[in-house]
Design an enzyme around this catalytic site. Structure first.
Site, PDB file in Angstrom:
ATOM      1  N   ARG A 168      -8.449  19.919 -49.977  1.00 39.19           N
ATOM      2  CA  ARG A 168      -9.858  19.556 -49.859  1.00 39.19           C
ATOM      3  C   ARG A 168      -9.931  18.058 -49.581  1.00 39.19           C
ATOM      4  NH1 ARG A 168      -9.771  23.667 -53.545  1.00 39.19           N
ATOM      5  NH2 ARG A 168     -11.414  25.258 -53.373  1.00 39.19           N
ATOM      6  N   ASP A 179      -1.504   2.696 -23.870  1.00 37.22           N
ATOM      7  CA  ASP A 179      -0.893   3.907 -24.396  1.00 37.22           C
ATOM      8  C   ASP A 179      -1.807   5.112 -24.197  1.00 37.22           C
ATOM      9  OD1 ASP A 179       1.450   2.689 -25.118  1.00 37.22           O
ATOM     10  OD2 ASP A 179       0.923   2.431 -27.223  1.00 37.22           O
ATOM     11  N   LYS A 212       0.060   5.851 -39.351  1.00 39.50           N
ATOM     12  CA  LYS A 212       0.367   4.606 -40.062  1.00 39.50           C
ATOM     13  C   LYS A 212      -0.835   4.134 -40.877  1.00 39.50           C
ATOM     14  CE  LYS A 212       2.293  -0.030 -39.502  1.00 39.50           C
ATOM     15  NZ  LYS A 212       1.243  -0.731 -40.269  1.00 39.50           N
ATOM     16  N   SER A 213      -2.038   4.299 -40.315  1.00 37.51           N
ATOM     17  CA  SER A 213      -3.227   3.879 -41.055  1.00 37.51           C
ATOM     18  C   SER A 213      -3.476   4.759 -42.268  1.00 37.51           C
ATOM     19  CB  SER A 213      -4.444   3.896 -40.138  1.00 37.51           C
ATOM     20  OG  SER A 213      -4.824   5.218 -39.805  1.00 37.51           O
ATOM     21  N   ALA A 233      -8.047  11.234 -46.693  1.00 32.55           N
ATOM     22  CA  ALA A 233      -9.004  11.150 -47.802  1.00 32.55           C
ATOM     23  C   ALA A 233      -9.093  12.463 -48.580  1.00 32.55           C
ATOM     24  CB  ALA A 233     -10.380  10.742 -47.288  1.00 32.55           C
ATOM     25  N   ASN A 286       1.209  12.173 -29.629  1.00 33.97           N
ATOM     26  CA  ASN A 286       0.972  11.319 -30.796  1.00 33.97           C
ATOM     27  C   ASN A 286       0.693  12.140 -32.045  1.00 33.97           C
ATOM     28  OD1 ASN A 286       1.428   8.775 -29.848  1.00 33.97           O
ATOM     29  ND2 ASN A 286      -0.701   8.122 -29.872  1.00 33.97           N
ATOM     30  N   ASP A 312     -11.167  14.949 -46.206  1.00 32.31           N
ATOM     31  CA  ASP A 312     -11.719  14.711 -44.868  1.00 32.31           C
ATOM     32  C   ASP A 312     -10.937  15.434 -43.788  1.00 32.31           C
ATOM     33  OD1 ASP A 312     -13.629  13.160 -46.027  1.00 32.31           O
ATOM     34  OD2 ASP A 312     -12.984  11.268 -45.140  1.00 32.31           O
ATOM     35  N   TYR A 324      -2.245   6.739 -35.692  1.00 24.27           N
ATOM     36  CA  TYR A 324      -3.173   7.048 -36.778  1.00 24.27           C
ATOM     37  C   TYR A 324      -2.435   7.305 -38.090  1.00 24.27           C
ATOM     38  CZ  TYR A 324      -7.191   9.321 -39.070  1.00 24.27           C
ATOM     39  OH  TYR A 324      -8.205   9.656 -39.934  1.00 24.27           O
ATOM     40  N   HIS A 382      -2.925  10.454 -21.290  1.00 24.38           N
ATOM     41  CA  HIS A 382      -3.555  11.207 -20.197  1.00 24.38           C
ATOM     42  C   HIS A 382      -2.493  11.704 -19.211  1.00 24.38           C
ATOM     43  CE1 HIS A 382      -7.963  10.854 -20.660  1.00 24.38           C
ATOM     44  NE2 HIS A 382      -7.692   9.754 -21.329  1.00 24.38           N
TER      45      HIS A 382
END
Length: 268
Positions: A149, A45, A166-167, A186, A122, A151, A164, A50
């Site tokens: 506020r 993927d 989904k995580s 976070a 994505n 990450d 990402y 690219h």
């Protein structure tokens, strides 16, 4: 049929590329790097990402087809041992090829130097540089929503909702739905600082503006492209009027991809 090809660069992908070129030539297909009809991606993927970014200037004129050299990916319909069948279908005038169009994200970055536009198949992410807390105001449809506020922030497309996003416990969205998803990375939530704390899904006529604290050093990414900036005034995220075209020579529904990737065969 005119095509161009991009491979991951590993031994297997290069070998498959050579095989594809030979099969294509024998079938009357024309290799054309300048004006292709179809872009063939051989790898994973990431290779498709690219290919997508390499052809942004002709996105409305080309379609993409992926060959995965590992497990079946979300952007790849074909496996390494299926090149003969893929070339046969691509070269056949009677092939029942279907174009499937996926929405992408448009990111408008306003800085002290001017305005730049990026696109993501994505996701787009924004973080504080060097692990520092990101402080940014979030506006929805030009109205203040929250002061973030934490990450960072992830803006994903429907097809990118399986990556990402989904995580981050975001929802999976079918690519037929023209929307963007905002997921917190976070976030800080206590008696002093509050955020929504869950992902949000915006339809294609809505806007999300992210206004970072002045002169904050940022780590930005659009898919695999990473950018470090300290001059960002604001970032506007929206569903792009552009779409990416995938050439489907056989059906492989989105939810089947989700099941294959995350659940597998549970038949007894």
């Amino acid at each position: 049929m005119k095509y161009s090809l991009l491979n991951r660069g590993d031994d297997l992908s290069r070998q498959l590329s050579d095989t594809f070129h030979k099969l294509a030539a024998d079938s009357g297909m024309i290799k054309d790097e300048e004006c292709p009809d179809t872009i063939v991606s051989i790898g994973g993927d990431g290779t498709m990402l690219h290919a997508f970014h390499s052809h942004l200037h002709v996105l409305d004129q080309v379609s993409f087809v992926g060959v995965h050299t590992g497990h079946l990916g979300f952007y790849a319909d074909w496996k390494a041992n299926e090149l003969d069948e893929l070339v046969r279908r691509m070269s056949s005038p009677t092939s029942e090829m279907k174009i499937v169009r996926y929405p992408i994200a448009e990111i408008e970055l306003v800085s002290k130097a001017g305005t730049e536009t990026f696109y993501a198949l994505n996701e787009f992410t924004m973080r504080g540089d060097d692990g520092k807390t990101l402080v940014a105001k979030i506006n929805i449809n030009r109205e203040s929503f929250e002061m973030f506020r934490g990450d960072g922030i992830c803006i994903s497309t429907p097809s990118g909702s399986t990556a990402y996003n989904k995580s981050l416990q975001g929802a999976l969205i079918h690519p037929s739905i023209e929307a963007l998803q905002i997921a917190e990375i976070a976030s800080i939530n206590n008696r002093v600082y509050r955020t929504l704390g869950s992902s949000m899904i915006l339809p294609n006529h809505h806007l999300c503006d992210i206004i970072p604290r002045e002169d904050q050093k940022l780590q930005l990414s659009a898919d695999h492209l990473n950018i470090q900036r300290d001059d960002v005034l604001s970032i506007r995220c929206k569903v792009s009027p552009l779409k990416v075209n995938f050439a489907r020579y056989r059906p492989f529904p989105f939810w089947n991809r989700v099941r294959a990737a995350f659940i597998g065969d549970q038949s007894e």
